[in-house]
Design a protein around this motif. Sequence first.
Motif, PDB file in Angstrom:
ATOM      1  N   ALA A  12       0.827  -1.205   0.000  1.00  0.00           N
ATOM      2  CA  ALA A  12       0.000   0.000   0.000  1.00  0.00           C
ATOM      3  C   ALA A  12       0.864   1.258   0.000  1.00  0.00           C
ATOM      4  O   ALA A  12       0.552   2.241  -0.687  1.00  0.00           O
ATOM      5  N   ILE A  13       1.952   1.236   0.745  1.00  0.00           N
ATOM      6  CA  ILE A  13       2.862   2.387   0.782  1.00  0.00           C
ATOM      7  C   ILE A  13       3.481   2.618  -0.592  1.00  0.00           C
ATOM      8  O   ILE A  13       3.533   3.750  -1.090  1.00  0.00           O
ATOM      9  N   LEU A  14       3.936   1.547  -1.235  1.00  0.00           N
ATOM     10  CA  LEU A  14       4.533   1.694  -2.570  1.00  0.00           C
ATOM     11  C   LEU A  14       3.507   2.154  -3.591  1.00  0.00           C
ATOM     12  O   LEU A  14       3.810   2.976  -4.459  1.00  0.00           O
ATOM     13  N   THR A  15       2.281   1.654  -3.471  1.00  0.00           N
ATOM     14  CA  THR A  15       1.204   2.056  -4.393  1.00  0.00           C
ATOM     15  C   THR A  15       0.997   3.568  -4.372  1.00  0.00           C
ATOM     16  O   THR A  15       0.656   4.171  -5.389  1.00  0.00           O
ATOM     17  N   HIS A  16       1.243   4.176  -3.220  1.00  0.00           N
ATOM     18  CA  HIS A  16       1.064   5.623  -3.077  1.00  0.00           C
ATOM     19  C   HIS A  16       2.401   6.377  -3.147  1.00  0.00           C
ATOM     20  O   HIS A  16       2.589   7.396  -2.491  1.00  0.00           O
ATOM     21  N   ASP A  17       3.307   5.845  -3.970  1.00  0.00           N
ATOM     22  CA  ASP A  17       4.608   6.499  -4.240  1.00  0.00           C
ATOM     23  C   ASP A  17       5.492   6.592  -3.004  1.00  0.00           C
ATOM     24  O   ASP A  17       6.318   7.509  -2.881  1.00  0.00           O
ATOM     25  N   GLY A  18       5.329   5.644  -2.101  1.00  0.00           N
ATOM     26  CA  GLY A  18       6.120   5.640  -0.883  1.00  0.00           C
ATOM     27  C   GLY A  18       7.551   5.188  -1.065  1.00  0.00           C
ATOM     28  O   GLY A  18       8.268   5.010  -0.080  1.00  0.00           O
ATOM     29  N   THR A  54       9.701   7.155   9.045  1.00  0.00           N
ATOM     30  CA  THR A  54       8.590   8.076   9.277  1.00  0.00           C
ATOM     31  C   THR A  54       9.110   9.472   9.566  1.00  0.00           C
ATOM     32  O   THR A  54      10.266   9.654   9.961  1.00  0.00           O
ATOM     33  N   LYS A  55       8.229  10.445   9.339  1.00  0.00           N
ATOM     34  CA  LYS A  55       8.554  11.837   9.651  1.00  0.00           C
ATOM     35  C   LYS A  55       7.293  12.477  10.224  1.00  0.00           C
ATOM     36  O   LYS A  55       6.214  12.352   9.619  1.00  0.00           O
ATOM     37  N   PRO A  56       7.393  13.154  11.366  1.00  0.00           N
ATOM     38  CA  PRO A  56       6.211  13.777  11.974  1.00  0.00           C
ATOM     39  C   PRO A  56       5.476  14.692  10.992  1.00  0.00           C
ATOM     40  O   PRO A  56       6.105  15.477  10.273  1.00  0.00           O
ATOM     41  N   TYR A  57       4.159  14.548  10.953  1.00  0.00           N
ATOM     42  CA  TYR A  57       3.262  15.353  10.118  1.00  0.00           C
ATOM     43  C   TYR A  57       3.433  15.093   8.619  1.00  0.00           C
ATOM     44  O   TYR A  57       2.764  15.720   7.798  1.00  0.00           O
ATOM     45  N   LYS A  58       4.315  14.171   8.257  1.00  0.00           N
ATOM     46  CA  LYS A  58       4.515  13.843   6.843  1.00  0.00           C
ATOM     47  C   LYS A  58       3.969  12.450   6.524  1.00  0.00           C
ATOM     48  O   LYS A  58       3.309  12.255   5.518  1.00  0.00           O
ATOM     49  N   GLY A  59       4.307  11.487   7.396  1.00  0.00           N
ATOM     50  CA  GLY A  59       3.838  10.130   7.155  1.00  0.00           C
ATOM     51  C   GLY A  59       4.970   9.129   7.109  1.00  0.00           C
ATOM     52  O   GLY A  59       5.957   9.242   7.835  1.00  0.00           O
ATOM     53  N   VAL A  60       4.854   8.179   6.200  1.00  0.00           N
ATOM     54  CA  VAL A  60       5.768   7.044   6.156  1.00  0.00           C
ATOM     55  C   VAL A  60       6.222   6.793   4.720  1.00  0.00           C
ATOM     56  O   VAL A  60       5.475   7.028   3.768  1.00  0.00           O
ATOM     57  N   LYS A  61       7.452   6.343   4.577  1.00  0.00           N
ATOM     58  CA  LYS A  61       7.922   5.889   3.267  1.00  0.00           C
ATOM     59  C   LYS A  61       8.804   4.665   3.458  1.00  0.00           C
ATOM     60  O   LYS A  61       9.301   4.396   4.563  1.00  0.00           O
ATOM     61  N   LEU A  62       9.016   3.935   2.390  1.00  0.00           N
ATOM     62  CA  LEU A  62       9.801   2.712   2.458  1.00  0.00           C
ATOM     63  C   LEU A  62      11.285   3.018   2.629  1.00  0.00           C
ATOM     64  O   LEU A  62      11.812   3.938   2.004  1.00  0.00           O
ATOM     65  N   SER A  63      11.943   2.234   3.458  1.00  0.00           N
ATOM     66  CA  SER A  63      13.403   2.284   3.536  1.00  0.00           C
ATOM     67  C   SER A  63      13.949   1.488   2.351  1.00  0.00           C
ATOM     68  O   SER A  63      13.191   0.858   1.596  1.00  0.00           O
ATOM     69  N   ALA A  64      15.260   1.498   2.180  1.00  0.00           N
ATOM     70  CA  ALA A  64      15.869   0.706   1.101  1.00  0.00           C
ATOM     71  C   ALA A  64      15.531  -0.774   1.278  1.00  0.00           C
ATOM     72  O   ALA A  64      15.184  -1.472   0.317  1.00  0.00           O
ATOM     73  N   THR A  65      15.599  -1.233   2.522  1.00  0.00           N
ATOM     74  CA  THR A  65      15.253  -2.630   2.821  1.00  0.00           C
ATOM     75  C   THR A  65      13.780  -2.893   2.516  1.00  0.00           C
ATOM     76  O   THR A  65      13.429  -3.919   1.922  1.00  0.00           O
ATOM     77  N   GLY A  66      12.931  -1.954   2.907  1.00  0.00           N
ATOM     78  CA  GLY A  66      11.502  -2.104   2.668  1.00  0.00           C
ATOM     79  C   GLY A  66      11.154  -2.127   1.198  1.00  0.00           C
ATOM     80  O   GLY A  66      10.292  -2.901   0.756  1.00  0.00           O
ATOM     81  N   LEU A  67      11.826  -1.286   0.415  1.00  0.00           N
ATOM     82  CA  LEU A  67      11.562  -1.252  -1.023  1.00  0.00           C
ATOM     83  C   LEU A  67      11.958  -2.569  -1.671  1.00  0.00           C
ATOM     84  O   LEU A  67      11.197  -3.142  -2.466  1.00  0.00           O
ATOM     85  N   THR A  68      13.138  -3.072  -1.335  1.00  0.00           N
ATOM     86  CA  THR A  68      13.592  -4.347  -1.899  1.00  0.00           C
ATOM     87  C   THR A  68      12.619  -5.468  -1.563  1.00  0.00           C
ATOM     88  O   THR A  68      12.259  -6.285  -2.424  1.00  0.00           O
ATOM     89  N   TYR A  69      12.155  -5.488  -0.321  1.00  0.00           N
ATOM     90  CA  TYR A  69      11.227  -6.526   0.118  1.00  0.00           C
ATOM     91  C   TYR A  69       9.890  -6.401  -0.622  1.00  0.00           C
ATOM     92  O   TYR A  69       9.313  -7.397  -1.070  1.00  0.00           O
ATOM     93  N   THR A  70       9.416  -5.174  -0.766  1.00  0.00           N
ATOM     94  CA  THR A  70       8.127  -4.949  -1.423  1.00  0.00           C
ATOM     95  C   THR A  70       8.175  -5.328  -2.889  1.00  0.00           C
ATOM     96  O   THR A  70       7.219  -5.906  -3.427  1.00  0.00           O
TER      97      THR A  70
END
Length: 214
Positions: A12-18, A54-70
Motif C-alpha cells: 500500500a505504501i509503494l502504491t502511493h509512491d512511498g 517516518t517523519k512527523p506530520y509527513k507520514g511514512v515511506k519505504l526504507s531501502a530494505t523495505g523497497l527491496t522486500y516490497t
Amino acid sequence: MLTEEKEDYLKAILTHDGDHSFVSNKTLSQYLNIKPPSVSEMVTRLEKAGYVETKPYKGVKLSATGLTYTLDIIKRHRLLELFLIKILQYNWEEVHQEAEVLEHRVSHLFVERLDKLLDYPVTCPHGGVIPRNEQYKELYTTSLLAYDTGDTVTIKRVRDKTDLLIYLSSKDILIDEKIEIINRDDTNKVIIVKKSDQIIVLSYDNAEHIYAEK
C-alpha cells in the motif's frame, strides 16, 4: 518472511509512491480500510523492523530494505498471476485474488523456478511490469483519461481491480486490444469507447485505472 498484514502495508505504501515520498497514515487508513490507530501501530512496528521511515506530520515511506522486500512481493504476485493464466488456464479476472493468497506462501526458490519456467517475462497478464534488479517503474502510465474523442488506442495495462477486470472481460476488452474513444462526458464523468461495433461506457474512476498507447 513478514506476515500477510505487514506485506499488505508495504504494498500500500509503494502504491502511493512511498518509494520516494511520504504517505500519510490517513491515506493508508482509507486505502486499506483500517482504523487510524491500527495503522499508526503497524507503521511503528515496521519502522522498528527497519522496513519504513517516518517523519512527523509527513507520514511514512519505504526504507531501502523495505523497497527491496516490497518489490519481491510484487514480483511473486505477478509471476503467480502469469503462471495461473498460462499454465492453469485461469481467466485474467480470476488470478488477482488467487495470487494474493499464494504470494505470501511461496519460497524464493519456487519464485526463481517459476520465473525460469515462464522465460523471465517482462509484464504480468494485466500489463504491470515484473520487478527485476530494482527496476520496477511501470512501462505504461498514460490512462484513458489522457486521450481525446476520436483517438484510437491500444490497451496496455489495467490495475488489479477485480470488478473492473470482470467488466472488461465481459466486453472482450483485454491487453493489446484496440478501442476508439467515442465521447467524454465531463458532467456525468463517463468515457464512451467502441470496440468493433460494441459501445462500452466507463466511469472516469475506472478509466483512470486503464492505461493505453496510441
